[in-house]
Write an enzyme that holds these catalytic residues in place. Structure first.
Site, PDB file in Angstrom:
ATOM      1  N   ARG A 126       0.850  -1.180   0.000  1.00  0.00           N
ATOM      2  CA  ARG A 126       0.000   0.000   0.000  1.00  0.00           C
ATOM      3  C   ARG A 126       0.891   1.237   0.000  1.00  0.00           C
ATOM      4  O   ARG A 126       1.897   1.307   0.713  1.00  0.00           O
ATOM      5  CB  ARG A 126      -0.922   0.023   1.224  1.00  0.00           C
ATOM      6  CG  ARG A 126      -2.121  -0.919   1.111  1.00  0.00           C
ATOM      7  CD  ARG A 126      -3.096  -0.416   0.047  1.00  0.00           C
ATOM      8  NE  ARG A 126      -4.371  -1.114   0.090  1.00  0.00           N
ATOM      9  CZ  ARG A 126      -4.683  -2.171  -0.642  1.00  0.00           C
ATOM     10  NH1 ARG A 126      -3.773  -2.667  -1.455  1.00  0.00           N
ATOM     11  NH2 ARG A 126      -5.881  -2.718  -0.549  1.00  0.00           N
ATOM     12  N   GLU A 159      -3.290   7.784  -5.351  1.00  0.00           N
ATOM     13  CA  GLU A 159      -3.607   7.079  -6.594  1.00  0.00           C
ATOM     14  C   GLU A 159      -4.940   7.582  -7.145  1.00  0.00           C
ATOM     15  O   GLU A 159      -5.880   7.777  -6.372  1.00  0.00           O
ATOM     16  CB  GLU A 159      -3.675   5.569  -6.347  1.00  0.00           C
ATOM     17  CG  GLU A 159      -2.343   4.973  -5.924  1.00  0.00           C
ATOM     18  CD  GLU A 159      -2.400   3.453  -5.751  1.00  0.00           C
ATOM     19  OE1 GLU A 159      -3.426   2.839  -6.130  1.00  0.00           O
ATOM     20  OE2 GLU A 159      -1.427   2.890  -5.244  1.00  0.00           O
ATOM     21  N   HIS A 216      -0.726   0.115 -10.244  1.00  0.00           N
ATOM     22  CA  HIS A 216      -1.396  -0.777  -9.287  1.00  0.00           C
ATOM     23  C   HIS A 216      -1.963  -2.011  -9.995  1.00  0.00           C
ATOM     24  O   HIS A 216      -3.148  -2.339  -9.867  1.00  0.00           O
ATOM     25  CB  HIS A 216      -2.503  -0.023  -8.541  1.00  0.00           C
ATOM     26  CG  HIS A 216      -2.827  -0.625  -7.199  1.00  0.00           C
ATOM     27  ND1 HIS A 216      -3.221   0.117  -6.117  1.00  0.00           N
ATOM     28  CD2 HIS A 216      -2.808  -1.918  -6.752  1.00  0.00           C
ATOM     29  CE1 HIS A 216      -3.449  -0.666  -5.077  1.00  0.00           C
ATOM     30  NE2 HIS A 216      -3.204  -1.911  -5.446  1.00  0.00           N
TER      31      HIS A 216
END
Length: 320
Positions: free
Chosen positions: A235, A264, A283
């Site tokens: 993360r 993000e 991601h």
């Protein structure tokens, strides 16, 4: 923690009220597979209160006795669901795909792939300064869950001695050693083994998002290392952008491969885009497949009906 007697009560409720709600956040392309799975087990799809809710949003699961996250992350659910609600999550084939991602980028950086791609595109034959084996064969994986274990095995396969860092420091067969990860604000116990940062070539962050991991990768921790390749697949909240930039500028990190970032999507003005010593991917290292969700639900339902706590059940206090 949800007990076995609670599992028996949940199994009875599934028999008396066999209903499933698919949250509005469930991927449209997954719905057919999930509907098919539910119907194959005699579970009725409903848009009202249901025994089982498949969602990442608490508002989509009012009154549900069982909530299943279609992803590995449970940070939106764990803090707010009632304590007697069973919360399960999807892991599936994600550890293997994440391990492949880490292995690919570790080898790409080691073998100077970007340089040779550029040379190939420009028609340049330059055998000077060829890739050589690293002088340091240590790797550190911060986070020793399913993702961390798969990464450790992959790095072991290319000759690294892998040390895991976890809250407990509990030994794990996937690692050569596991040490307790002591936050910067704490003082290590006198008998705590020291991390050998001088012999570390690769550092991988495999942390979930929890209040405890927020900003956990501090400047103090990074000063343990010198010239490492840092890969973050956990993360982005664990590592502040300013902390990383400083570590790059001072040589503590020679290259950063980031599949996750503090914010993000990463905005176009971020300095991370403009650095040759940073690789950003959007991601994608551990994308969840619909078959992963179905398999997790299938296993959990079988275990619930047997009266045992599912192996995919989240540990609320840990946040994963």
């Amino acid at each position: 923690m949800t007990s076995e007697p609670t599992m028996h009560r949940l199994a009875r409720r599934l028999r008396s009220h066999p209903t499933v709600r698919l949250g509005d956040d469930v991927e449209p392309g997954w719905r057919d597979a999930l509907v098919s799975w539910a119907r194959s087990h005699g579970l009725e799809i409903t848009d009202r209160d249901a025994t089982l809710a498949i969602t990442t949003r608490p508002d989509q699961a009012p009154g549900s006795a069982w909530v299943h996250s279609p992803y590995a992350g449970i940070e939106r659910l764990a803090p707010v669901l009632p304590g007697d609600t069973l919360l399960t999550r999807t892991t599936g084939t994600m550890p293997q795909r994440i391990a492949e991602y880490v292995l690919a980028w570790v080898l790409a950086e080691r073998w100077q792939t970007a340089r040779y791609l550029a040379d190939s595109a420009s028609g340049t034959w330059d055998p000077s300064d060829p890739p050589t084996p690293p002088d340091r064969h240590g790797a550190v994986v911060i986070g020793t869950g399913a993702m961390g274990r798969a990464i450790a095995r992959a790095l072991t396969g290319i000759g690294h001695r892998v040390t895991g860092l976890s809250r407990s420091g509990r030994p794990d067969d996937a690692f050569d050693a596991v040490l307790p990860l002591v936050p910067a604000r704490d003082t290590p116990a006198p008998d705590t083994p020291a991390l050998d940062g001088a012999h570390t070539d690769v550092v991988v962050l495999a942390l979930p998002h929890t209040p405890q991991t927020d900003g956990l990768i501090t400047p103090q921790l990074l000063r343990t290392f010198d010239g490492v390749h840092l890969v973050n697949i956990g993360r982005g909240s664990a590592l502040r952008t300013d902390t990383l930039l400083n570590a790059l500028d001072t040589g503590l990190v020679r290259h950063a491969t980031l599949d996750v970032t503090e914010q993000e999507p990463l905005g176009p003005s971020s300095p991370l885009w403009r650095r040759a010593d940073v690789t950003v991917t959007p991601h994608i290292s551990g994308l969840t497949l619909p078959s992963d969700v179905v398999a997790a639900l299938e296993e959990a339902l079988e275990q619930i009906r047997a009266g045992v706590r599912p192996t995919s059940a989240a540990v609320r206090e840990r946040g994963y």
